[in-house]
Write an enzyme that holds these catalytic residues in place. Sequence first.
Site, PDB file in Angstrom:
ATOM      1  N   ILE A  14      91.110  31.523  16.103  1.00  0.00           N
ATOM      2  CA  ILE A  14      91.488  32.797  15.487  1.00  0.00           C
ATOM      3  C   ILE A  14      91.715  33.864  16.554  1.00  0.00           C
ATOM      4  O   ILE A  14      92.711  34.595  16.523  1.00  0.00           O
ATOM      5  CB  ILE A  14      90.413  33.245  14.460  1.00  0.00           C
ATOM      6  CG1 ILE A  14      90.266  32.180  13.373  1.00  0.00           C
ATOM      7  CG2 ILE A  14      90.791  34.595  13.849  1.00  0.00           C
ATOM      8  CD1 ILE A  14      89.194  32.453  12.349  1.00  0.00           C
ATOM      9  N   SER A  36      82.878  27.654  25.495  1.00  0.00           N
ATOM     10  CA  SER A  36      81.965  26.576  25.050  1.00  0.00           C
ATOM     11  C   SER A  36      82.574  25.761  23.916  1.00  0.00           C
ATOM     12  O   SER A  36      82.157  24.646  23.653  1.00  0.00           O
ATOM     13  CB  SER A  36      80.639  27.191  24.576  1.00  0.00           C
ATOM     14  OG  SER A  36      80.870  27.974  23.400  1.00  0.00           O
ATOM     15  N   ASP A  61      79.416  34.776  29.005  1.00  0.00           N
ATOM     16  CA  ASP A  61      78.653  34.523  27.796  1.00  0.00           C
ATOM     17  C   ASP A  61      78.143  35.855  27.242  1.00  0.00           C
ATOM     18  O   ASP A  61      77.479  36.609  27.963  1.00  0.00           O
ATOM     19  CB  ASP A  61      77.464  33.595  28.130  1.00  0.00           C
ATOM     20  CG  ASP A  61      76.779  33.108  26.863  1.00  0.00           C
ATOM     21  OD1 ASP A  61      76.217  32.005  26.870  1.00  0.00           O
ATOM     22  OD2 ASP A  61      76.837  33.843  25.851  1.00  0.00           O
ATOM     23  N   PHE A  83      84.596  37.777  17.921  1.00  0.00           N
ATOM     24  CA  PHE A  83      84.672  36.416  17.370  1.00  0.00           C
ATOM     25  C   PHE A  83      83.610  35.515  17.990  1.00  0.00           C
ATOM     26  O   PHE A  83      83.273  34.481  17.441  1.00  0.00           O
ATOM     27  CB  PHE A  83      86.039  35.779  17.680  1.00  0.00           C
ATOM     28  CG  PHE A  83      87.199  36.420  17.000  1.00  0.00           C
ATOM     29  CD1 PHE A  83      88.082  37.232  17.714  1.00  0.00           C
ATOM     30  CD2 PHE A  83      87.416  36.227  15.655  1.00  0.00           C
ATOM     31  CE1 PHE A  83      89.166  37.824  17.085  1.00  0.00           C
ATOM     32  CE2 PHE A  83      88.504  36.825  15.017  1.00  0.00           C
ATOM     33  CZ  PHE A  83      89.371  37.621  15.735  1.00  0.00           C
ATOM     34  N   SER A 127      83.020  36.263   7.059  1.00  0.00           N
ATOM     35  CA  SER A 127      83.524  35.084   6.351  1.00  0.00           C
ATOM     36  C   SER A 127      83.180  35.160   4.870  1.00  0.00           C
ATOM     37  O   SER A 127      82.143  35.716   4.485  1.00  0.00           O
ATOM     38  CB  SER A 127      82.869  33.825   6.959  1.00  0.00           C
ATOM     39  OG  SER A 127      83.037  32.715   6.131  1.00  0.00           O
ATOM     40  N   THR A 129      82.057  33.001   3.297  1.00  0.00           N
ATOM     41  CA  THR A 129      80.849  32.200   3.098  1.00  0.00           C
ATOM     42  C   THR A 129      79.669  33.082   2.680  1.00  0.00           C
ATOM     43  O   THR A 129      78.704  32.607   2.087  1.00  0.00           O
ATOM     44  CB  THR A 129      80.534  31.398   4.389  1.00  0.00           C
ATOM     45  OG1 THR A 129      79.692  30.304   4.070  1.00  0.00           O
ATOM     46  CG2 THR A 129      79.922  32.241   5.450  1.00  0.00           C
ATOM     47  N   TYR A 152      74.472  29.119   9.726  1.00  0.00           N
ATOM     48  CA  TYR A 152      75.731  29.729  10.181  1.00  0.00           C
ATOM     49  C   TYR A 152      76.115  30.857   9.230  1.00  0.00           C
ATOM     50  O   TYR A 152      76.340  31.991   9.651  1.00  0.00           O
ATOM     51  CB  TYR A 152      76.862  28.691  10.244  1.00  0.00           C
ATOM     52  CG  TYR A 152      78.215  29.345  10.189  1.00  0.00           C
ATOM     53  CD1 TYR A 152      78.937  29.397   8.996  1.00  0.00           C
ATOM     54  CD2 TYR A 152      78.740  29.971  11.312  1.00  0.00           C
ATOM     55  CE1 TYR A 152      80.158  30.051   8.937  1.00  0.00           C
ATOM     56  CE2 TYR A 152      79.958  30.618  11.257  1.00  0.00           C
ATOM     57  CZ  TYR A 152      80.660  30.661  10.061  1.00  0.00           C
ATOM     58  OH  TYR A 152      81.860  31.319  10.009  1.00  0.00           O
ATOM     59  N   LYS A 156      76.307  35.255   9.586  1.00  0.00           N
ATOM     60  CA  LYS A 156      77.399  36.155   9.189  1.00  0.00           C
ATOM     61  C   LYS A 156      76.839  37.317   8.364  1.00  0.00           C
ATOM     62  O   LYS A 156      77.182  38.478   8.577  1.00  0.00           O
ATOM     63  CB  LYS A 156      78.455  35.396   8.360  1.00  0.00           C
ATOM     64  CG  LYS A 156      79.306  34.437   9.170  1.00  0.00           C
ATOM     65  CD  LYS A 156      80.144  35.153  10.218  1.00  0.00           C
ATOM     66  CE  LYS A 156      81.055  34.194  10.974  1.00  0.00           C
ATOM     67  NZ  LYS A 156      81.736  34.840  12.116  1.00  0.00           N
ATOM     68  N   ASN A 182      89.850  30.885   3.793  1.00  0.00           N
ATOM     69  CA  ASN A 182      90.012  29.659   4.602  1.00  0.00           C
ATOM     70  C   ASN A 182      91.218  29.749   5.526  1.00  0.00           C
ATOM     71  O   ASN A 182      92.336  29.492   5.082  1.00  0.00           O
ATOM     72  CB  ASN A 182      90.118  28.448   3.666  1.00  0.00           C
ATOM     73  CG  ASN A 182      88.777  28.108   3.060  1.00  0.00           C
ATOM     74  OD1 ASN A 182      88.169  28.919   2.358  1.00  0.00           O
ATOM     75  ND2 ASN A 182      88.282  26.906   3.349  1.00  0.00           N
ATOM     76  N   ARG A 234      90.169  26.841  -3.238  1.00  0.00           N
ATOM     77  CA  ARG A 234      89.935  27.740  -2.115  1.00  0.00           C
ATOM     78  C   ARG A 234      91.102  28.709  -1.962  1.00  0.00           C
ATOM     79  O   ARG A 234      92.170  28.482  -2.562  1.00  0.00           O
ATOM     80  CB  ARG A 234      89.810  26.949  -0.799  1.00  0.00           C
ATOM     81  CG  ARG A 234      88.589  26.057  -0.713  1.00  0.00           C
ATOM     82  CD  ARG A 234      87.311  26.842  -0.569  1.00  0.00           C
ATOM     83  NE  ARG A 234      86.149  25.973  -0.377  1.00  0.00           N
ATOM     84  CZ  ARG A 234      85.474  25.369  -1.342  1.00  0.00           C
ATOM     85  NH1 ARG A 234      85.881  25.554  -2.614  1.00  0.00           N
ATOM     86  NH2 ARG A 234      84.432  24.624  -1.078  1.00  0.00           N
TER      87      ARG A 234
HETATM   88  C1  WQD Z   1      87.828  22.953   2.041  1.00  0.00           C
HETATM   89  C2  WQD Z   1      87.869  21.988   0.876  1.00  0.00           C
HETATM   90  C3  WQD Z   1      86.166  20.298   0.942  1.00  0.00           C
HETATM   91  C4  WQD Z   1      87.562  18.140   4.451  1.00  0.00           C
HETATM   92  C5  WQD Z   1      84.459  26.144   5.794  1.00  0.00           C
HETATM   93  C6  WQD Z   1      83.251  26.943   6.157  1.00  0.00           C
HETATM   94  C7  WQD Z   1      83.588  28.407   6.118  1.00  0.00           C
HETATM   95  C8  WQD Z   1      84.786  28.682   6.988  1.00  0.00           C
HETATM   96  C9  WQD Z   1      85.965  27.830   6.559  1.00  0.00           C
HETATM   97  C10 WQD Z   1      84.033  29.420   9.119  1.00  0.00           C
HETATM   98  C11 WQD Z   1      86.471  21.646   0.338  1.00  0.00           C
HETATM   99  C12 WQD Z   1      87.546  19.686   1.057  1.00  0.00           C
HETATM  100  C13 WQD Z   1      87.442  19.075   3.439  1.00  0.00           C
HETATM  101  C14 WQD Z   1      87.883  16.801   4.133  1.00  0.00           C
HETATM  102  C15 WQD Z   1      87.959  17.385   1.815  1.00  0.00           C
HETATM  103  N1  WQD Z   1      84.476  28.440   8.347  1.00  0.00           N
HETATM  104  N2  WQD Z   1      87.649  18.697   2.147  1.00  0.00           N
HETATM  105  N3  WQD Z   1      88.080  16.465   2.820  1.00  0.00           N
HETATM  106  O1  WQD Z   1      84.117  24.248   3.405  1.00  0.00           O
HETATM  107  O2  WQD Z   1      85.751  25.815   2.233  1.00  0.00           O
HETATM  108  O3  WQD Z   1      84.819  26.431   4.469  1.00  0.00           O
HETATM  109  O4  WQD Z   1      85.533  26.459   6.640  1.00  0.00           O
HETATM  110  O5  WQD Z   1      83.923  30.589   8.856  1.00  0.00           O
HETATM  111  O6  WQD Z   1      82.474  29.106   6.600  1.00  0.00           O
HETATM  112  O7  WQD Z   1      82.271  26.701   5.188  1.00  0.00           O
HETATM  113  O8  WQD Z   1      86.474  24.589   4.290  1.00  0.00           O
HETATM  114  O9  WQD Z   1      88.201  22.996   5.054  1.00  0.00           O
HETATM  115  O10 WQD Z   1      85.771  22.301   5.202  1.00  0.00           O
HETATM  116  O11 WQD Z   1      86.880  22.436   2.983  1.00  0.00           O
HETATM  117  O12 WQD Z   1      88.146  17.059   0.625  1.00  0.00           O
HETATM  118  O13 WQD Z   1      88.000  15.884   5.010  1.00  0.00           O
HETATM  119  O14 WQD Z   1      88.415  20.755   1.334  1.00  0.00           O
HETATM  120  O15 WQD Z   1      85.330  19.500   0.101  1.00  0.00           O
HETATM  121  O16 WQD Z   1      86.570  21.497  -1.066  1.00  0.00           O
HETATM  122  P1  WQD Z   1      85.229  25.215   3.489  1.00  0.00           P
HETATM  123  P2  WQD Z   1      86.835  23.034   4.468  1.00  0.00           P
END
Ligand code: WQD
Length: 345
Positions: A14, A36, A61, A83, A127, A129, A152, A156, A182, A234
């Site tokens: 990002i 890192s 760092d 970030f 995020s 999240t 994590y 945030k 996302n 999402r």
């Molecule tokens: C999205 C959807 C999975 C992989 C995460 C973090 C969030 C942010 C963004 C940092 C879900 C599905 C995924 C796969 C799948 N990161 N999936 N097969 O979990 O919404 O968010 O990344 O800030 O904090 O939690 O993103 O891309 O992992 O998953 O079916 O191989 O895709 O189950 O429904 P997520 P994701």
Amino acid sequence: MAKTVLVSGGAGFIGSHVTVELISAGYDVVVADNMSNCDMTCFEGVKKITGREDLPLVKMDFCDAEAVEELFTTYKIDAVIHFAGFKAVGESVYEPLKYYGNNLTSFINVIETSRRHGCENILFSSSATVYGEPDKSPVTEKSPRKPATSPYGNTKQICEDILRDSVKAYPEIKGIALRYFNPIGAHPSALIGELPRGVPNNLVPYITQTAAGIRECLSIYGNDYPTPDGTCLRDYIDITDLAKAHVYAVRRMLEGKMEEEYEIFNIGTGKPVSVMELVTAFQKANGIKLNYKFAPRRAGDVTAIWADPSLANKKLGWKAERTIEETLKSAWDWQLHLDKTLGRK
Ligand code: WQD
């Protein structure tokens, strides 16, 4: 005289896209990163895209307070976009102290040093999240934050609170938190993009690596959710649209347009997309048949979350513009670039 923006963690996915947009908007940028969780690929790509071969990269760092002090002594910083931090949800469960130590210390160092050096503007990379499993979507900035489901996610929430309480206590600083949904895709040049280490956790890099033959088959985690097609929903936000939101937010701060000393904005499209819909869109956008199967649900996944971005639309004058097909084409172009030029498998 152009204002100078420090992008901490700016050599990452990002951060590199934000650096490109800041430079094209006329800001001077200092990139600082401890490298890192990334290599030089994206930073080199940023220099090619912007033509700024002289772009400064300070390898340091942010947990090292003396190094942060040295950075602010060397450069006159007018705003910071923070970030720098660890961001693997799964790893944070097994290494909570690593996440709390790194993510909180680095941010506290940034705020303390900014204050000491007259840098008034602090933008925090937050995020969605923080909303956990929302009671309903779309979520607004007033939707309640839920107890974090990972250390994590908790860092945030805590960093948002650190910024909120700091700007309240220290009148010389103000802050904005951007809550991303996302982030997906890559710069249209295919010179920068996401560089997951090892097996990707996130959906889109797993899709592109499956399409490239690096992964055998995409597992879709759960198709028995209470959603129209049974897969999770999402709000997938194009990385370039996301990067532009940072320029709008920094401009709001530097031009004195903020209405409160601490503001939060959801950065999303406002459009829910299911995993199945995204897979279908990827196949259509790139003319590729993807190998996938349905697998059991993944622990910790929320069923559905998407943004109400109207506050960012209104107050920042920002809106997501790219279509999911354009974004997924950029993701595939980036994967092809990686496979061709870096032999990355
Ligand atoms: C999205 C959807 C999975 C992989 C995460 C973090 C969030 C942010 C963004 C940092 C879900 C599905 C995924 C796969 C799948 N990161 N999936 N097969 O979990 O919404 O968010 O990344 O800030 O904090 O939690 O993103 O891309 O992992 O998953 O079916 O191989 O895709 O189950 O429904 P997520 P994701």
